[in-house]
Design a protein around this motif. Structure first.
Motif, PDB file in Angstrom:
ATOM      1  N   LEU A 110      42.627  21.186  47.716  1.00 22.74           N
ATOM      2  CA  LEU A 110      41.296  21.807  47.793  1.00 22.74           C
ATOM      3  C   LEU A 110      40.996  22.239  49.219  1.00 22.74           C
ATOM      4  O   LEU A 110      41.334  21.539  50.181  1.00 22.74           O
ATOM      5  N   SER A 111      40.350  23.399  49.355  1.00 24.10           N
ATOM      6  CA  SER A 111      40.040  23.845  50.709  1.00 24.10           C
ATOM      7  C   SER A 111      38.810  24.752  50.734  1.00 24.10           C
ATOM      8  O   SER A 111      38.181  25.003  49.686  1.00 24.10           O
ATOM      9  N   HIS A 112      38.519  25.231  51.917  1.00 26.50           N
ATOM     10  CA  HIS A 112      37.325  26.037  52.191  1.00 26.50           C
ATOM     11  C   HIS A 112      37.215  27.219  51.201  1.00 26.50           C
ATOM     12  O   HIS A 112      38.198  27.922  50.962  1.00 26.50           O
ATOM     13  N   ASP A 113      36.030  27.404  50.656  1.00 25.18           N
ATOM     14  CA  ASP A 113      35.692  28.512  49.755  1.00 25.18           C
ATOM     15  C   ASP A 113      36.195  28.327  48.320  1.00 25.18           C
ATOM     16  O   ASP A 113      35.976  29.216  47.479  1.00 25.18           O
TER      17      ASP A 113
ATOM     18  N   LYS B 181      40.622  29.835  46.471  1.00 31.00           N
ATOM     19  CA  LYS B 181      40.696  31.053  47.289  1.00 31.00           C
ATOM     20  C   LYS B 181      42.141  31.410  47.603  1.00 31.00           C
ATOM     21  O   LYS B 181      42.504  32.594  47.685  1.00 31.00           O
ATOM     22  N   ALA B 182      43.010  30.397  47.773  1.00 29.74           N
ATOM     23  CA  ALA B 182      44.390  30.658  48.172  1.00 29.74           C
ATOM     24  C   ALA B 182      45.240  31.205  47.021  1.00 29.74           C
ATOM     25  O   ALA B 182      46.358  31.667  47.231  1.00 29.74           O
ATOM     26  N   SER B 183      44.720  31.146  45.811  1.00 30.33           N
ATOM     27  CA  SER B 183      45.522  31.557  44.655  1.00 30.33           C
ATOM     28  C   SER B 183      45.344  33.046  44.359  1.00 30.33           C
ATOM     29  O   SER B 183      44.248  33.590  44.471  1.00 30.33           O
ATOM     30  N   LEU B 184      46.431  33.678  43.949  1.00 36.41           N
ATOM     31  CA  LEU B 184      46.350  35.075  43.519  1.00 36.41           C
ATOM     32  C   LEU B 184      46.139  35.161  42.010  1.00 36.41           C
ATOM     33  O   LEU B 184      46.097  36.243  41.441  1.00 36.41           O
TER      34      LEU B 184
ATOM     35  N   GLN C 121      34.582  37.392  48.227  1.00 41.84           N
ATOM     36  CA  GLN C 121      34.639  38.841  47.993  1.00 41.84           C
ATOM     37  C   GLN C 121      36.015  39.451  48.250  1.00 41.84           C
ATOM     38  O   GLN C 121      36.280  40.570  47.807  1.00 41.84           O
ATOM     39  N   ASP C 122      36.885  38.730  48.961  1.00 43.17           N
ATOM     40  CA  ASP C 122      38.229  39.270  49.220  1.00 43.17           C
ATOM     41  C   ASP C 122      39.212  39.002  48.080  1.00 43.17           C
ATOM     42  O   ASP C 122      40.384  39.358  48.177  1.00 43.17           O
ATOM     43  N   THR C 123      38.754  38.349  47.018  1.00 39.04           N
ATOM     44  CA  THR C 123      39.652  37.994  45.911  1.00 39.04           C
ATOM     45  C   THR C 123      40.260  39.258  45.300  1.00 39.04           C
ATOM     46  O   THR C 123      39.548  40.189  44.943  1.00 39.04           O
TER      47      THR C 123
ATOM     48  N   ALA D 220      40.112  43.336  41.224  1.00 36.75           N
ATOM     49  CA  ALA D 220      40.619  43.819  39.929  1.00 36.75           C
ATOM     50  C   ALA D 220      40.305  42.780  38.852  1.00 36.75           C
ATOM     51  O   ALA D 220      40.270  41.579  39.124  1.00 36.75           O
ATOM     52  N   ILE D 221      40.085  43.266  37.640  1.00 31.68           N
ATOM     53  CA  ILE D 221      39.810  42.359  36.512  1.00 31.68           C
ATOM     54  C   ILE D 221      40.902  42.538  35.468  1.00 31.68           C
ATOM     55  O   ILE D 221      41.263  43.670  35.119  1.00 31.68           O
TER      56      ILE D 221
END
Ligand code: SF4
Length: 385
Positions: free
Chosen positions: A83-86, A102-105, A147-149, A181-182
């Motif tokens: 677990l981490s920031h955001d 957040k780190a996952s694509l 928002q950068d996801t 993208a969705i």
């Protein structure tokens, strides 16, 4: 396999709601107005005031004594070290779920466990209960996502069963995450209703795709695999309506004993009748849910069907269709499909077998689902030197 949720004994929540969503912060200097709705991830004895919740990483549990009695907190087991920031979590009485990393694509959001199919290899077996609370939770989740996801997936069950309420979620996502993208996993049947398909297209998202399974060119085989009479016709109508409205569509084919005998004919069928789809994914089997119960009638060693996979891939490619091979191991496919081979298994459930130790192509290989490692995989693995 990353643990994304479960029961945790050491949760103290002061909220009366069944569950509360928190965006995680590691910033001790966050302004109080932001901190008051977030969870602080403790990794030292520097514990700032003003956070709504505190998460104590394994190794730092002793510091919870520094909190006042009216503070809510969770003592995290070691499995949640990532677990981490955001990141975003849901905390309820004795339960924690990780909803976004957040780190996952490959962040995927479960919309419902209800479904109008009962697929032989369903990895998320349907439940016929009112789970509309999930939609409400998603409404709270979307604004918390960074928002950068790059991409967010919506999955089920069948997400479109909630009709307009699901479309509202898509609109909300477009508003909060305009550059994300969705990808929607759907059996496509709801889009048979042209009015629904129009409302979907009116969301006018610049990068939104529906992934729709078609398992055979023979309607009876498709309907048998999804255990729903009439499914093939409805799904095909759904695909045609979406494309008529210029929406992006991906065809997904899971490869197993029931779908493989006509895979080549299915590739021809797609080439001749659905040439306009945006992507075709030929996918290896995940050993989850119903697959384990139906293993004898589903599982084939990918080594045995690699020539059929090559033939179907070449047919699709020759038609000019954008084709990918997902969920396969590099040593179990022929060289001619390499341009279409993708590492696709979500990071949280991606593992490698003991036999892979020392393989020179491990970093290029898609590896296995964790469930495959646990419940069985090919005996034909061959390490690359
Ligand atoms: S041996 Fe190498 S190519 Fe085969 S599955 Fe393992 S890592 Fe992939």
């Amino acid at each position: 396999m990353l643990k994304l949720g479960g029961r945790i004994i050491e949760i103290k929540s002061l909220e009366e709601k069944p569950s509360v969503l928190y965006k995680i912060s590691t910033n001790p200097l966050l302004p109080t107005i932001l901190a008051s709705s977030r969870a602080f991830l403790v990794s030292s004895n520097n514990i700032p005031d003003g956070y709504a919740h505190y998460l104590f990483q394994d190794g730092f549990h002793q510091f919870y004594n520094a909190l006042s009695r009216e503070t809510s907190y969770t003592l995290l087991p070691p499995e949640y070290h990532y677990l981490s920031h955001d990141d975003v979590i849901s905390v309820s009485n004795k339960n924690l779920r990780v909803l976004y990393r957040k780190a996952s694509l490959q962040n995927s959001i479960l919309v419902t466990e209800q479904c109008n199919h009962y697929c032989l290899m369903c990895s998320q077996p349907p439940k016929n209960t009112d789970d509309s609370w999930m939609l409400e939770e998603i409404k709270h989740l979307i604004p918390l996502i960074h928002q950068d996801t790059k991409e967010i997936g919506f999955t089920g069950g069948e997400p479109t069963l909630y009709k307009e309420r699901f479309l509202d979620i898509l609109k909300l996502t477009k508003n909060h995450l305009p550059n994300t993208a969705i990808h929607i996993l759907s059996n496509g049947r709801s889009f048979k209703d042209i009015e629904f398909a129009k409302k979907y297209s009116e969301i006018d998202h610049p990068d939104m795709m529906v992934g729709i399974p078609i398992y055979s060119d023979d309607p009876t085989i498709h309907d048998y695999i999804v255990q729903s009479p009439g499914a093939f016709e409805d799904t095909l109508m759904g695909v045609l309506n979406l494309k008529r409205l210029n929406q992006k569509v991906e065809i997904r084919v899971v490869l197993h004993k029931q779908s493989l005998p006509r895979l080549v004919q299915l590739a021809e069928f797609i080439g001749r009748n659905l040439l306009f789809v945006d992507h075709v994914a030929l996918m290896g089997l995940e050993m989850m849910g119903f697959t384990r119960a139906n293993l004898d009638s589903l599982w084939i060693d990918p080594f045995e069907y690699k020539d059929v996979l090559s033939e179907a891939t070449q047919i699709l490619a020759t038609y000019g269709i954008n084709v990918s091979i997902y969920n396969h191991q590099l040593c179990l496919v022929n060289n001619d499909v390499m341009p279409y081979y993708r590492k696709s298994i979500s990071d949280w459930k991606n593992e490698y077998a003991d036999e892979c130790d020392g393989c020179s192509k491990l970093s290029e290989c898609g590896g296995f689902f964790s469930s495959g490692i646990k419940y069985g995989y090919s005996k034909n693995l061959k390490r690359f030197n």
